[in-house]
Design a protein around this motif. Sequence first.
Motif, PDB file in Angstrom:
ATOM      1  N   ASP B 258       0.811  -1.217   0.000  1.00  0.00           N
ATOM      2  CA  ASP B 258       0.000   0.000   0.000  1.00  0.00           C
ATOM      3  C   ASP B 258       0.845   1.267   0.000  1.00  0.00           C
ATOM      4  OD1 ASP B 258      -2.089  -1.632   0.071  1.00  0.00           O
ATOM      5  OD2 ASP B 258      -2.905  -1.002   1.995  1.00  0.00           O
ATOM      6  N   ASP B 259       2.155   1.155   0.200  1.00  0.00           N
ATOM      7  CA  ASP B 259       2.978   2.364   0.168  1.00  0.00           C
ATOM      8  C   ASP B 259       3.408   2.702  -1.258  1.00  0.00           C
ATOM      9  OD1 ASP B 259       4.657   0.283  -0.198  1.00  0.00           O
ATOM     10  OD2 ASP B 259       6.093   0.807   1.358  1.00  0.00           O
ATOM     11  N   CYS B 260       2.737   2.133  -2.218  1.00  0.00           N
ATOM     12  CA  CYS B 260       2.969   2.392  -3.642  1.00  0.00           C
ATOM     13  C   CYS B 260       4.302   1.836  -4.131  1.00  0.00           C
ATOM     14  CB  CYS B 260       2.947   3.876  -3.988  1.00  0.00           C
ATOM     15  SG  CYS B 260       1.584   4.758  -3.317  1.00  0.00           S
ATOM     16  N   SER B 281       1.039   5.341  -8.312  1.00  0.00           N
ATOM     17  CA  SER B 281       0.573   6.423  -7.470  1.00  0.00           C
ATOM     18  C   SER B 281      -0.515   5.939  -6.509  1.00  0.00           C
ATOM     19  CB  SER B 281       0.073   7.585  -8.315  1.00  0.00           C
ATOM     20  OG  SER B 281      -1.172   7.270  -8.874  1.00  0.00           O
ATOM     21  N   HIS B 282      -0.729   4.642  -6.449  1.00  0.00           N
ATOM     22  CA  HIS B 282      -1.584   4.115  -5.390  1.00  0.00           C
ATOM     23  C   HIS B 282      -1.135   2.712  -5.050  1.00  0.00           C
ATOM     24  CE1 HIS B 282      -5.525   3.446  -3.225  1.00  0.00           C
ATOM     25  NE2 HIS B 282      -5.063   4.589  -2.738  1.00  0.00           N
ATOM     26  N   TRP B 283      -1.908   2.050  -4.217  1.00  0.00           N
ATOM     27  CA  TRP B 283      -1.528   0.718  -3.749  1.00  0.00           C
ATOM     28  C   TRP B 283      -1.179  -0.204  -4.905  1.00  0.00           C
ATOM     29  CZ3 TRP B 283      -6.285  -0.281  -0.065  1.00  0.00           C
ATOM     30  CH2 TRP B 283      -6.337   0.766   0.877  1.00  0.00           C
ATOM     31  N   TRP B 285      -1.180  -3.848  -6.101  1.00  0.00           N
ATOM     32  CA  TRP B 285      -1.931  -5.048  -5.691  1.00  0.00           C
ATOM     33  C   TRP B 285      -1.279  -6.330  -6.140  1.00  0.00           C
ATOM     34  CZ3 TRP B 285      -6.540  -5.592  -2.918  1.00  0.00           C
ATOM     35  CH2 TRP B 285      -7.127  -4.390  -2.496  1.00  0.00           C
ATOM     36  N   SER B 302      -3.948   0.000  -7.969  1.00  0.00           N
ATOM     37  CA  SER B 302      -5.280   0.615  -7.975  1.00  0.00           C
ATOM     38  C   SER B 302      -5.250   2.040  -8.526  1.00  0.00           C
ATOM     39  CB  SER B 302      -5.897   0.571  -6.581  1.00  0.00           C
ATOM     40  OG  SER B 302      -4.960   0.917  -5.610  1.00  0.00           O
ATOM     41  N   ASP B 303      -4.088   2.513  -9.018  1.00  0.00           N
ATOM     42  CA  ASP B 303      -4.121   3.759  -9.781  1.00  0.00           C
ATOM     43  C   ASP B 303      -4.486   3.472 -11.238  1.00  0.00           C
ATOM     44  OD1 ASP B 303      -1.879   2.587 -10.778  1.00  0.00           O
ATOM     45  OD2 ASP B 303      -0.524   4.233 -10.336  1.00  0.00           O
ATOM     46  N   SER B 304      -5.002   2.244 -11.506  1.00  0.00           N
ATOM     47  CA  SER B 304      -5.482   1.805 -12.827  1.00  0.00           C
ATOM     48  C   SER B 304      -4.367   1.581 -13.827  1.00  0.00           C
ATOM     49  CB  SER B 304      -6.463   2.803 -13.455  1.00  0.00           C
ATOM     50  OG  SER B 304      -7.310   3.319 -12.503  1.00  0.00           O
ATOM     51  N   ARG B 305      -3.159   1.462 -13.348  1.00  0.00           N
ATOM     52  CA  ARG B 305      -2.063   1.279 -14.293  1.00  0.00           C
ATOM     53  C   ARG B 305      -1.427  -0.086 -14.131  1.00  0.00           C
ATOM     54  NH1 ARG B 305      -0.617   6.611 -12.665  1.00  0.00           N
ATOM     55  NH2 ARG B 305      -1.222   8.096 -14.285  1.00  0.00           N
ATOM     56  N   SER B 358      -9.315   0.294 -10.750  1.00  0.00           N
ATOM     57  CA  SER B 358      -8.186  -0.351 -10.092  1.00  0.00           C
ATOM     58  C   SER B 358      -7.861  -1.709 -10.715  1.00  0.00           C
ATOM     59  CB  SER B 358      -8.512  -0.562  -8.622  1.00  0.00           C
ATOM     60  OG  SER B 358      -8.948   0.639  -8.058  1.00  0.00           O
TER      61      SER B 358
END
Lengths: 769, 396
Positions: B258-260, B281-283, B285, B302-305, B358
Amino acid sequence: MTVRSFSCRFARKRRVHGMLKLYYGLNEEGKTVDQAESMDPCDINGPHFDPEVYLNKLRRECSLGELMDQETCMVKQIRSLDSDMQTLVYENYNKFISATDTIRKMKNDFKKMEDEMDCLSTNMASITDFSARISGTLQDQHAQITKLSGVHTLLRKLQFLFELPARLNKCLELQAYAQAVSSHRRARCVLQQYSHMPSFRGIQDDCHAIMDKLAQELRQKFRDGGSSAKDLSECVELLLQLDEPAEELCDKFLSHAQSRLEADLLGLEAETDILEFIDRGCNEFVSSLCLVIASYQELFVNRPQEGELASKNIPQMAIGKLHAFVDALATRYFSLVERRIQEEKSVGDNSLLVRALDRFHRRLQAVAKLLPGSAVPSQGTEIVVRAARERIKQYLAALQSFYLNSLTDVRQALAAPRLATGKDAPASLPELLSTLSASILNQIKSVLASVHLFTAKDITFSNKPYFKGEFCSHGVRESLVVNFIKFVCQSSRQFCESAGDRGGSTPPALLLLLSRLCLDYETSTITYILTLTDEQFLVQHHSPVTAVTALCGEAREAAQKLLNHYVKVQGLIISQMLRKSVETRDWVNTIEPRNVRAVMKRVVEDTTSIDVQVGLLYEEGVRKAHSSDSSKRTFSVYSSSRQQTRYAPSYTPSAPMDTNLLSNIHKLFSERVEIFSPVEFNKVSVLTGIIKISLKTFLECVRLRTFGRYGLQQIQVDCHYLQMYLWRFVSDENLVHFLLDEIVGSTAHRCLDPAPMEQSVIEVICERG
Amino acid sequence: MTEEELIPTSSSLLSFSLFPCCRPLSVSLSRSPSLSPPLFLSPPLSFPQIHIIDFDDENNIISKSVLLHQAGEIWHISASPADKAVLSTCYNKTSESRVVTCGAVWRMPPEWESGSHESPDDPHNSHNPQNLELLCHLDNSAHGNASSVLWEPMGDGTRVISLADNHALLWDLTESSTQATISSSATLEGKGQLKFTSGKWGPHHNCTQLATANDTAIRGWDLRTMSQIYCIENAHGQLVRDLDFNPNKQYYLASCGDDCKVKFWDVRNINEPVKSLEEHSHWVWSVRYNHSHDQLVLTGSSDSRVILSNMVSISSEPFGHLVDDDDLSDGEDNHQYDKSKEPLQDSIISTYEEHEDSVYAVEWSSADPWLFASLSYDGRLVINRVPRALKYHILL
């Protein structure tokens, strides 16, 4: 007068004229220019005047009247000329007569003198005669007297010789060594010459014995060393005169001096205060060293060379020895000084050290003057340079520790009042910032002032090339100021890195404060400090130096990083609350929502306090224009989520197509949300970042859970509550709408029995809470 | 009725939408090399299904079959390494308003094996989805909720580990997989409610190692003694989401959280990660090593990338290749050649932004090492290929 007689007279006159001319050395050449004109025979004054031609010409050319006039004029001229000539003759005649008289008188005088001269010569002849007679009679006696006086001198010399041992003994007793040596020296050659005669030999032996004794005594005195330098040098001088080997004397002299100087050095080691240490070093060691050098040079180097001493080339040997001696001692002294300077760690007062160094350096100049080829002064300068470098390092360290200490103070200040009063803590943030930056600036200034002492005009070493150039640009500017600024940026950045792993060991307020500090540095402080340095030290950049812009860039980077980290940390704190609240609850079996959950209130409260905190240090920033009635906006937001949830019950394999399409279309028109994106330096941007992070966490957590009907409704209530309060903090309220919408939408997807609550009920619950 | 839309986009090879709220994605082994492996996808809560997607690489054809998973919503799928018809799931069972997560082993109906090449337009398949045949439950009520089931890598399909709350259970299956017995178990003990979030069975050391993640810590276990070997406390600043073993370097492990960040560990030195990436830029997964070229690392966030990175510096393959000087006669060519062969820096190869929501799972194809798929919450599955230039660079 006829023309002929006239012309005849004229010719004669001309001849006389010519002779006079000849006599006075005036030849015709001086008048070459006139000559051309005077070739004209009609020129009455010319040398080639022809009366016939002239007359003819006049007769031909002039009328009678004119001729008459001419004649009158001519007669007038002739008359005047005649009278002139007469006066001249008379005058010269007088002179001639007086000259003749004088010559006659002289003739008489000379005759008288001749008689007197004759008389004189006869007298002289008689005198000569007499004198010859007298010297003839006195000759014998004269020879005798000469002989007698010779004998007398010899006798006196002999007496001196015979008395010599006694005299020497007496001198020895009286310790008048100089007199003894000079006496002995006078007698020495004679004694040497006549040593084949037994009596002289006896004297010589006596003298030798005495002189040996004397030399012994001198040496003893020399060795004892209790005597003053002057005595000592006298001693050496005498010994040299006694033909002692110079080299040995040099060695002895030097070893003697060494022992005394070493005693000085030993005494130095006990000294504690730096100024006293240097003072004592200068007064005792360096001045005695100078004295030694001076007397040594006087004794061995500069003394006039005479006799066989000249052949031994003493000065060269002596200088060599002296150099070795001075170098050895100076090295020891320098090592002592250096050790002492290194002990000087307290950075409180630099002036003492500078003064000490100055004195040290100044006194060494005396050595340089005395001993031109020596390396001692340059070594001394090097020590000063090293000390200055060391000093700069110490100042840097002091600045750094000061900075860290003030950070610790700030940390404590941030922690303490919050416990005590709670309200004062946020209010004091700007004050803390200003005190922090002011104290750092003051510290830098005082350090610069201290360092500036090194380059003060009255300090001897300040005009050395190092202190003019490298010290200012490389030392002070780069090593001290630039390094410190870099350190500030670096240590600030470290807060971001270390805190990342331990999860917020740094208080967020400190991050915010540091970020503002770095930003201030970027905008003004760095430029100010560097300009100040450049002005104070007149830095001439010989080598490339760090540009202001590079430093500013670094500071800005640090500020950005800190602010990003602040957002992350604050976002994480709120996220953690939200996550715990979602994860720990049993959403399937929850009761019908009657209230907004306390967690949401807490989230809003925390966000508000963060807003206040950030507002203290950062400007408001721009937000997108939002509709006049933001709470109304909620209807449209929830209508879309309700639409989605309405589809949920008819969730058949064919249904997802529609919902999917709906949400996809929705997303097509909304921008991609960068969650952990860099923030701008203003309040709105910071708050937007924090809220984005929190809501995204909320969303992801919701997606991992399964909800019952009331679970969904509770989330609806919570989201509405957040919606009511959070929009005011962010730059673009649509962002909040979008994320909350997603949360409710996802909850509906994860709901076993998706029956949403009526919007009006939600509003009532939220307003009541 | 068609359920998948073929939407070829500019950069991705294929992307199509399935159900929203998709989470698990798994790739099983395929026997025919020309075909890419079947993909298993799990659709949503109410009508859990397993979609088996077959991607014909050469013809660019996707075929899909759907199996019903009546037992409940699936959170984790993994396929047996031995029998491609056997798979295990972790699913939510809702009973009496209680949600329990269970693990089970299933067999796919035999029709699937023979009839997997139906055209996607075939309505029959979608209308009459078949049920999975339950082989056995990996249940033990004493051990709480199962978060994942792991098969022994390259094993014969008889050993399975299930992670349930704070227990790691090693099961022995009978040959027909109809019966499971716990052979050993390990329990994580400590303060608070400890829970395994994910785990990975290491393929090295004769498959005796297990790596698990709970909260911010990564732990290694020895399966012979079921005891902890190492523990990386605070491996990530926040929750650790996924782990993967480097298939070619036995001590290397990748983790994400979760710290990217994506971190690479050498478990012999657990004080510091070998490498740390912070591109999302987000968790994050999911993290996956490529099965054959372990410098290729895939991450989904989960930044959709989806990000494909080239971690050359810590891969098992040496930098570049040794150049045979005899082959190079021309000096100029030599120079150019050398230049092109300079060691690659660790770099991001590309960022895939086709997903709108995400991304929860990424997976490499086990048949074609240059193919990978990613699945996002909105049900979009994207199949991508490693860029050709990089592929040739690695191969040549």
